[in-house]
Write a protein that holds these residues in place. Structure first.
Motif, mmCIF file in Angstrom:
data_model
loop_
_atom_site.group_PDB
_atom_site.id
_atom_site.type_symbol
_atom_site.label_atom_id
_atom_site.label_comp_id
_atom_site.label_asym_id
_atom_site.label_seq_id
_atom_site.Cartn_x
_atom_site.Cartn_y
_atom_site.Cartn_z
ATOM 1 N N LYS A 123 0.347 -1.127 -0.396
ATOM 2 C CA LYS A 123 -0.007 -0.146 -0.048
ATOM 3 C C LYS A 123 0.721 1.039 -0.373
ATOM 4 O O LYS A 123 0.616 1.874 0.088
ATOM 5 C CB LYS A 123 -1.021 -0.498 0.975
ATOM 6 C CG LYS A 123 -2.164 -0.856 1.170
ATOM 7 C CD LYS A 123 -3.525 -0.748 0.077
ATOM 8 C CE LYS A 123 -4.260 -1.332 0.255
ATOM 9 N NZ LYS A 123 -5.414 -0.921 -0.955
ATOM 10 N N GLY A 124 2.142 1.285 -0.409
ATOM 11 C CA GLY A 124 3.067 2.179 -0.411
ATOM 12 C C GLY A 124 3.687 2.840 1.105
ATOM 13 O O GLY A 124 4.411 4.012 1.365
ATOM 14 N N TYR A 125 2.974 1.852 2.391
ATOM 15 C CA TYR A 125 3.306 2.797 3.163
ATOM 16 C C TYR A 125 5.040 2.540 3.729
ATOM 17 O O TYR A 125 5.347 1.316 3.463
ATOM 18 C CB TYR A 125 2.729 2.409 4.722
ATOM 19 C CG TYR A 125 1.472 3.004 4.421
ATOM 20 C CD1 TYR A 125 0.911 3.710 5.901
ATOM 21 C CD2 TYR A 125 0.064 2.216 3.918
ATOM 22 C CE1 TYR A 125 -0.654 4.352 5.345
ATOM 23 C CE2 TYR A 125 -1.323 2.684 3.649
ATOM 24 C CZ TYR A 125 -1.475 4.103 4.560
ATOM 25 O OH TYR A 125 -3.120 4.312 4.153
ATOM 26 N N THR A 126 5.898 3.660 5.138
ATOM 27 C CA THR A 126 6.556 3.680 5.124
ATOM 28 C C THR A 126 6.720 3.170 7.055
ATOM 29 O O THR A 126 5.990 4.457 7.456
ATOM 30 C CB THR A 126 7.954 4.507 4.764
ATOM 31 O OG1 THR A 126 7.228 4.512 3.529
ATOM 32 C CG2 THR A 126 8.984 5.005 5.292
ATOM 33 N N THR A 127 6.874 2.783 7.432
ATOM 34 C CA THR A 127 7.407 2.476 8.711
ATOM 35 C C THR A 127 7.807 3.631 9.395
ATOM 36 O O THR A 127 9.037 4.223 9.212
ATOM 37 C CB THR A 127 7.557 0.845 9.962
ATOM 38 O OG1 THR A 127 9.236 0.937 9.114
ATOM 39 C CG2 THR A 127 6.668 -0.188 9.388
ATOM 40 N N ILE A 128 7.628 4.106 10.639
ATOM 41 C CA ILE A 128 8.800 5.255 11.423
ATOM 42 C C ILE A 128 8.291 4.970 12.861
ATOM 43 O O ILE A 128 7.608 4.431 13.365
ATOM 44 C CB ILE A 128 8.283 6.712 10.822
ATOM 45 C CG1 ILE A 128 6.135 6.677 11.584
ATOM 46 C CG2 ILE A 128 8.365 7.282 9.771
ATOM 47 C CD1 ILE A 128 6.143 8.048 11.607
ATOM 48 N N THR A 129 9.170 5.559 13.384
ATOM 49 C CA THR A 129 9.834 5.203 14.512
ATOM 50 C C THR A 129 9.092 6.664 15.407
ATOM 51 O O THR A 129 7.803 7.207 15.454
ATOM 52 C CB THR A 129 11.300 5.077 15.724
ATOM 53 O OG1 THR A 129 11.771 6.293 14.857
ATOM 54 C CG2 THR A 129 11.912 4.260 14.559
ATOM 55 N N MET A 130 8.487 6.506 17.059
ATOM 56 C CA MET A 130 7.941 7.515 17.715
ATOM 57 C C MET A 130 8.677 8.716 17.704
ATOM 58 O O MET A 130 8.399 9.772 17.564
ATOM 59 C CB MET A 130 7.750 7.028 19.579
ATOM 60 C CG MET A 130 7.188 5.841 19.214
ATOM 61 S SD MET A 130 5.328 6.575 18.900
ATOM 62 C CE MET A 130 5.661 8.338 19.847
#
Length: 285
Positions: free
Chosen positions: A77-84
């Protein structure tokens, strides 16, 4: 005369359709980019996992295949994981985020997060946030037992994962992850604010100090056990230096440049008994 009437009628319909389309587009823009306070925002879904096991499943235990299906779907779906920390820096420092950010969290610090989740995160080039309970980590650090079925991350595991860069760690209390006379870290009705402040501050700070002593790292986010939040806790965790907190309320977060939007962030618990598509269909665009 008849011809003139027909042309005028068609012209009139064209104008009406155009106006309707303009209004719909305007509404869509406002709905997606402006919140009730007229501030622009970005959508950030946060997914909440706990344990990852092959032998069991349930509301808080997912099979590794389920987790992998989820990660593959998120990627498709084109999402990129990020951190807090990435999210906090966006709000505080205007540090850019990827076009479609998403946060993957694991609560409690199960050892199987290292055994099953981390290899899958690396396979899909993703990051995640793990919130540990300090007492659990101390217990298994002292015994040095590493068991996928019931164990918890030891301090040496946490240090390894911090150095590796795949996992960001956060504070899930030192020893308030239980339900008895108190639900999680909630304030008791008969408890004075002074006593509650002392109890919560001492517990949270104990884990913060252990993080520093064992890893030279300081968590910046507080994760509420069971999502049990007392209104009095907000000022306490702010005073302790936390720039964000995670709840268990479901939904998608609208992140603005208002720092208060980082507290009580919504998360969506991932049970094992629902397909990846059905779980994510209302969360991801």
């Amino acid at each position: 005369m008849i011809c003139f009437f027909t042309v005028s009628k068609l012209h009139y319909k064209t104008i009406i359709v155009s106006l309707v389309l303009i209004l719909l587009f305007s509404f869509f823009w406002i709905f997606n980019y402006v919140n009730a306070d007229n501030e622009s925002y970005i959508n950030v879904p946060i997914i909440m996992y706990h344990s990852v096991l092959k032998s069991q499943s349930g509301d808080y235990i997912v099979h590794p295949e389920v987790l992998e299906n989820d990660l593959a779907y998120i990627s498709s779906k084109g999402y990129t994981t990020i951190t807090m920390t990435d999210l906090i820096n966006y709000v505080y420092k205007d540090t850019p985020l990827p076009k479609k950010p998403i946060i993957i969290t694991f609560d409690d610090g199960h050892y199987n997060n290292l055994g099953y989740a981390v290899p899958l995160l690396k396979k899909y080039n993703m990051k995640a946030v793990v919130s540990i309970v300090g007492k659990y980590t101390d217990t298994f650090s002292n015994s040095d037992e590493a068991n996928l079925n019931y164990g918890y991350l030891r301090w040496k595991d946490i240090k390894q994962l911090i150095d590796d860069g795949t996992i960001e760690f956060q504070n899930h209390t030192y020893n308030l992850h239980s339900i008895g006379s108190r639900k999680g870290c909630m304030k008791k009705k008969t408890e004075s604010l002074e006593d509650y402040t002392t109890l919560l501050s001492q517990d949270i700070n104990k884990l913060q100090k252990e993080f520093i002593n064992n890893t030279n790292y300081t968590p910046n986010t507080f994760t509420y056990p069971y999502g049990a939040i007392s209104k009095e806790s907000l000022n306490i965790i702010k005073t302790l230096g936390f720039k964000a907190s995670l709840s268990c309320n479901a939904g998608v977060n609208h992140i603005t440049k208002n720092k208060d939007c980082l507290y009580g962030l919504k998360r969506n618990n991932r049970p094992n008994d629902i397909s990846t598509y059905l779980f994510f269909k209302n969360l991801l665009l």
